[in-house]
Motif scaffolding. Structure first.
Motif, PDB file in Angstrom:
ATOM      1  N   ARG A  36       0.113   4.855   3.774  1.00 23.40           N
ATOM      2  CA  ARG A  36      -0.079   5.296   5.161  1.00 23.40           C
ATOM      3  C   ARG A  36       0.812   6.478   5.535  1.00 23.40           C
ATOM      4  NH1 ARG A  36      -3.993   2.407   7.190  1.00 23.40           N
ATOM      5  NH2 ARG A  36      -4.132   0.200   6.740  1.00 23.40           N
ATOM      6  N   ASN A  37       1.988   6.607   4.949  1.00 21.22           N
ATOM      7  CA  ASN A  37       2.904   7.701   5.271  1.00 21.22           C
ATOM      8  C   ASN A  37       3.319   8.436   4.000  1.00 21.22           C
ATOM      9  OD1 ASN A  37       3.090   7.100   8.099  1.00 21.22           O
ATOM     10  ND2 ASN A  37       4.313   5.313   7.530  1.00 21.22           N
ATOM     11  N   PRO A  38       2.416   9.271   3.460  1.00 13.31           N
ATOM     12  CA  PRO A  38       2.739   9.977   2.226  1.00 13.31           C
ATOM     13  C   PRO A  38       3.824  11.037   2.455  1.00 13.31           C
ATOM     14  CG  PRO A  38       0.675  10.776   3.106  1.00 13.31           C
ATOM     15  CD  PRO A  38       1.104   9.618   3.969  1.00 13.31           C
ATOM     16  N   ALA A  39       4.410  11.470   1.374  1.00 18.80           N
ATOM     17  CA  ALA A  39       5.437  12.514   1.435  1.00 18.80           C
ATOM     18  C   ALA A  39       4.857  13.799   2.013  1.00 18.80           C
ATOM     19  CB  ALA A  39       5.996  12.757   0.046  1.00 18.80           C
ATOM     20  N   SER A  40       5.730  14.703   2.362  1.00 17.84           N
ATOM     21  CA  SER A  40       5.276  15.913   3.059  1.00 17.84           C
ATOM     22  C   SER A  40       4.772  17.016   2.139  1.00 17.84           C
ATOM     23  CB  SER A  40       6.410  16.454   3.930  1.00 17.84           C
ATOM     24  OG  SER A  40       7.529  16.749   3.117  1.00 17.84           O
ATOM     25  N   ASP A  41       5.079  16.960   0.844  1.00 21.38           N
ATOM     26  CA  ASP A  41       4.614  18.057  -0.009  1.00 21.38           C
ATOM     27  C   ASP A  41       3.119  17.909  -0.307  1.00 21.38           C
ATOM     28  OD1 ASP A  41       4.309  17.244  -3.137  1.00 21.38           O
ATOM     29  OD2 ASP A  41       5.826  15.987  -2.146  1.00 21.38           O
ATOM     30  N   PRO A  42       2.407  19.028  -0.418  1.00 16.77           N
ATOM     31  CA  PRO A  42       0.936  19.003  -0.549  1.00 16.77           C
ATOM     32  C   PRO A  42       0.432  18.245  -1.774  1.00 16.77           C
ATOM     33  CG  PRO A  42       1.706  21.208  -0.008  1.00 16.77           C
ATOM     34  CD  PRO A  42       2.926  20.377  -0.268  1.00 16.77           C
ATOM     35  N   ASP A  43       1.128  18.349  -2.906  1.00 13.59           N
ATOM     36  CA  ASP A  43       0.658  17.660  -4.108  1.00 13.59           C
ATOM     37  C   ASP A  43       0.722  16.142  -3.937  1.00 13.59           C
ATOM     38  OD1 ASP A  43       0.117  20.045  -5.403  1.00 13.59           O
ATOM     39  OD2 ASP A  43       2.067  20.111  -6.412  1.00 13.59           O
ATOM     40  N   THR A  44       1.804  15.665  -3.353  1.00 16.08           N
ATOM     41  CA  THR A  44       1.941  14.228  -3.132  1.00 16.08           C
ATOM     42  C   THR A  44       0.931  13.750  -2.100  1.00 16.08           C
ATOM     43  OG1 THR A  44       4.288  14.372  -3.677  1.00 16.08           O
ATOM     44  CG2 THR A  44       3.568  12.403  -2.509  1.00 16.08           C
ATOM     45  N   GLN A  45       0.681  14.551  -1.086  1.00 20.42           N
ATOM     46  CA  GLN A  45      -0.317  14.192  -0.077  1.00 20.42           C
ATOM     47  C   GLN A  45      -1.701  14.087  -0.698  1.00 20.42           C
ATOM     48  OE1 GLN A  45      -0.002  17.064   3.073  1.00 20.42           O
ATOM     49  NE2 GLN A  45       1.657  15.969   4.090  1.00 20.42           N
ATOM     50  N   ALA A  46      -2.043  15.028  -1.569  1.00 20.57           N
ATOM     51  CA  ALA A  46      -3.356  14.997  -2.223  1.00 20.57           C
ATOM     52  C   ALA A  46      -3.488  13.762  -3.101  1.00 20.57           C
ATOM     53  CB  ALA A  46      -3.562  16.271  -3.035  1.00 20.57           C
ATOM     54  N   ALA A  47      -2.435  13.434  -3.834  1.00 18.87           N
ATOM     55  CA  ALA A  47      -2.470  12.237  -4.686  1.00 18.87           C
ATOM     56  C   ALA A  47      -2.616  10.981  -3.834  1.00 18.87           C
ATOM     57  CB  ALA A  47      -1.208  12.166  -5.543  1.00 18.87           C
ATOM     58  N   ALA A  48      -1.903  10.937  -2.719  1.00 16.49           N
ATOM     59  CA  ALA A  48      -1.974   9.771  -1.837  1.00 16.49           C
ATOM     60  C   ALA A  48      -3.375   9.614  -1.249  1.00 16.49           C
ATOM     61  CB  ALA A  48      -0.932   9.875  -0.730  1.00 16.49           C
ATOM     62  N   LEU A  49      -4.002  10.719  -0.867  1.00 18.90           N
ATOM     63  CA  LEU A  49      -5.373  10.648  -0.343  1.00 18.90           C
ATOM     64  C   LEU A  49      -6.334  10.120  -1.398  1.00 18.90           C
ATOM     65  CD1 LEU A  49      -5.953  13.833   1.856  1.00 18.90           C
ATOM     66  CD2 LEU A  49      -6.079  11.446   2.562  1.00 18.90           C
ATOM     67  N   GLY A  50      -6.158  10.586  -2.631  1.00 19.50           N
ATOM     68  CA  GLY A  50      -7.012  10.111  -3.720  1.00 19.50           C
ATOM     69  C   GLY A  50      -6.846   8.617  -3.938  1.00 19.50           C
ATOM     70  N   TRP A  51      -5.599   8.170  -4.009  1.00 21.49           N
ATOM     71  CA  TRP A  51      -5.347   6.742  -4.179  1.00 21.49           C
ATOM     72  C   TRP A  51      -5.846   5.943  -2.986  1.00 21.49           C
ATOM     73  CZ3 TRP A  51      -4.843   3.830  -8.109  1.00 21.49           C
ATOM     74  CH2 TRP A  51      -4.267   4.300  -9.287  1.00 21.49           C
ATOM     75  N   ARG A  52      -5.673   6.502  -1.784  1.00 31.94           N
ATOM     76  CA  ARG A  52      -6.129   5.801  -0.584  1.00 31.94           C
ATOM     77  C   ARG A  52      -7.629   5.544  -0.661  1.00 31.94           C
ATOM     78  NH1 ARG A  52      -5.560   8.064   5.536  1.00 31.94           N
ATOM     79  NH2 ARG A  52      -7.454   9.140   4.948  1.00 31.94           N
ATOM     80  N   ALA A  53      -8.379   6.514  -1.164  1.00 32.55           N
ATOM     81  CA  ALA A  53      -9.826   6.344  -1.297  1.00 32.55           C
ATOM     82  C   ALA A  53     -10.155   5.211  -2.271  1.00 32.55           C
ATOM     83  CB  ALA A  53     -10.476   7.649  -1.751  1.00 32.55           C
ATOM     84  N   PHE A  54      -9.466   5.176  -3.410  1.00 33.81           N
ATOM     85  CA  PHE A  54      -9.729   4.126  -4.400  1.00 33.81           C
ATOM     86  C   PHE A  54      -9.347   2.746  -3.870  1.00 33.81           C
ATOM     87  CE2 PHE A  54      -9.810   7.585  -7.537  1.00 33.81           C
ATOM     88  CZ  PHE A  54     -10.923   7.207  -8.272  1.00 33.81           C
ATOM     89  N   VAL A  55      -8.183   2.653  -3.250  1.00 34.04           N
ATOM     90  CA  VAL A  55      -7.724   1.357  -2.737  1.00 34.04           C
ATOM     91  C   VAL A  55      -8.630   0.879  -1.605  1.00 34.04           C
ATOM     92  CG1 VAL A  55      -5.817   0.146  -1.604  1.00 34.04           C
ATOM     93  CG2 VAL A  55      -5.342   1.734  -3.490  1.00 34.04           C
ATOM     94  N   ALA A  56      -9.002   1.783  -0.707  1.00 35.26           N
ATOM     95  CA  ALA A  56      -9.884   1.403   0.400  1.00 35.26           C
ATOM     96  C   ALA A  56     -11.257   0.970  -0.115  1.00 35.26           C
ATOM     97  CB  ALA A  56     -10.018   2.557   1.397  1.00 35.26           C
ATOM     98  N   LEU A  57     -11.752   1.628  -1.152  1.00 36.85           N
ATOM     99  CA  LEU A  57     -13.038   1.232  -1.737  1.00 36.85           C
ATOM    100  C   LEU A  57     -12.942  -0.176  -2.314  1.00 36.85           C
ATOM    101  CD1 LEU A  57     -15.952   2.049  -2.438  1.00 36.85           C
ATOM    102  CD2 LEU A  57     -15.064   2.933  -4.612  1.00 36.85           C
ATOM    103  N   LEU A  58     -11.864  -0.444  -3.036  1.00 42.67           N
ATOM    104  CA  LEU A  58     -11.677  -1.783  -3.589  1.00 42.67           C
ATOM    105  C   LEU A  58     -11.579  -2.815  -2.468  1.00 42.67           C
ATOM    106  CD1 LEU A  58     -11.203  -3.707  -5.943  1.00 42.67           C
ATOM    107  CD2 LEU A  58      -8.777  -3.063  -5.889  1.00 42.67           C
ATOM    108  N   LEU A  59     -10.825  -2.508  -1.431  1.00 43.10           N
ATOM    109  CA  LEU A  59     -10.723  -3.439  -0.297  1.00 43.10           C
ATOM    110  C   LEU A  59     -12.086  -3.659   0.365  1.00 43.10           C
ATOM    111  CD1 LEU A  59      -7.347  -2.534   1.397  1.00 43.10           C
ATOM    112  CD2 LEU A  59      -8.123  -4.829   0.791  1.00 43.10           C
ATOM    113  N   GLY A  60     -12.870  -2.606   0.486  1.00 45.88           N
ATOM    114  CA  GLY A  60     -14.208  -2.758   1.048  1.00 45.88           C
ATOM    115  C   GLY A  60     -15.050  -3.716   0.224  1.00 45.88           C
ATOM    116  N   HIS A  61     -14.994  -3.570  -1.094  1.00 46.62           N
ATOM    117  CA  HIS A  61     -15.753  -4.465  -1.975  1.00 46.62           C
ATOM    118  C   HIS A  61     -15.239  -5.903  -1.878  1.00 46.62           C
ATOM    119  CE1 HIS A  61     -17.772  -1.022  -3.360  1.00 46.62           C
ATOM    120  NE2 HIS A  61     -17.187  -0.836  -4.524  1.00 46.62           N
ATOM    121  N   ILE A  62     -13.921  -6.048  -1.857  1.00 49.95           N
ATOM    122  CA  ILE A  62     -13.334  -7.391  -1.752  1.00 49.95           C
ATOM    123  C   ILE A  62     -13.837  -8.068  -0.480  1.00 49.95           C
ATOM    124  CG2 ILE A  62     -11.179  -8.655  -1.330  1.00 49.95           C
ATOM    125  CD1 ILE A  62      -9.801  -6.421  -3.094  1.00 49.95           C
TER     126      ILE A  62
END
Length: 92
Positions: A36-62
């Motif tokens: 929910r509160n990723p780091a401020s650098d752009p690379d870390t933010q992009a990685a967090a968004l990618g992971w957020r999509a995967f985790v949210a998809l899994l939660l949706g399926h669950i």
């Protein structure tokens, strides 16, 4: 995201695959909270968004398929789309 995060995601996937939906939901929800509160650098933010999509998809399926809660599932599926995923993930 570090190796521990990836391992916990795999644990959530495994629990889901084994039908342990409560365990899967607990693990995946904790992972999503961490994103929910990723780091401020752009690379870390992009990685967090990618992971957020995967985790949210899994939660949706669950929640939809395992816990039969379509309203909660819809919230997580919407979060997938808001995470600006790649086209393939968005289609899933």
């Amino acid at each position: 995201m570090d190796g521990d995060f990836q391992q916990r995601y795999q644990n959530a996937e495994q629990a889901y695959g084994e039908g342990r939906y409560g365990d899967a939901q607990r693990i995946a929800s904790a992972l999503l909270d961490e994103l929910r509160n990723p780091a401020s650098d752009p690379d870390t933010q992009a990685a967090a968004l990618g992971w957020r999509a995967f985790v949210a998809l899994l939660l949706g399926h669950i929640e939809l398929l395992g816990l039969e809660d379509p309203i909660s599932a819809a919230t997580h599926y919407q979060l997938v789309l808001e995470s600006q995923p790649q086209q393939t993930l968005a289609e899933l």
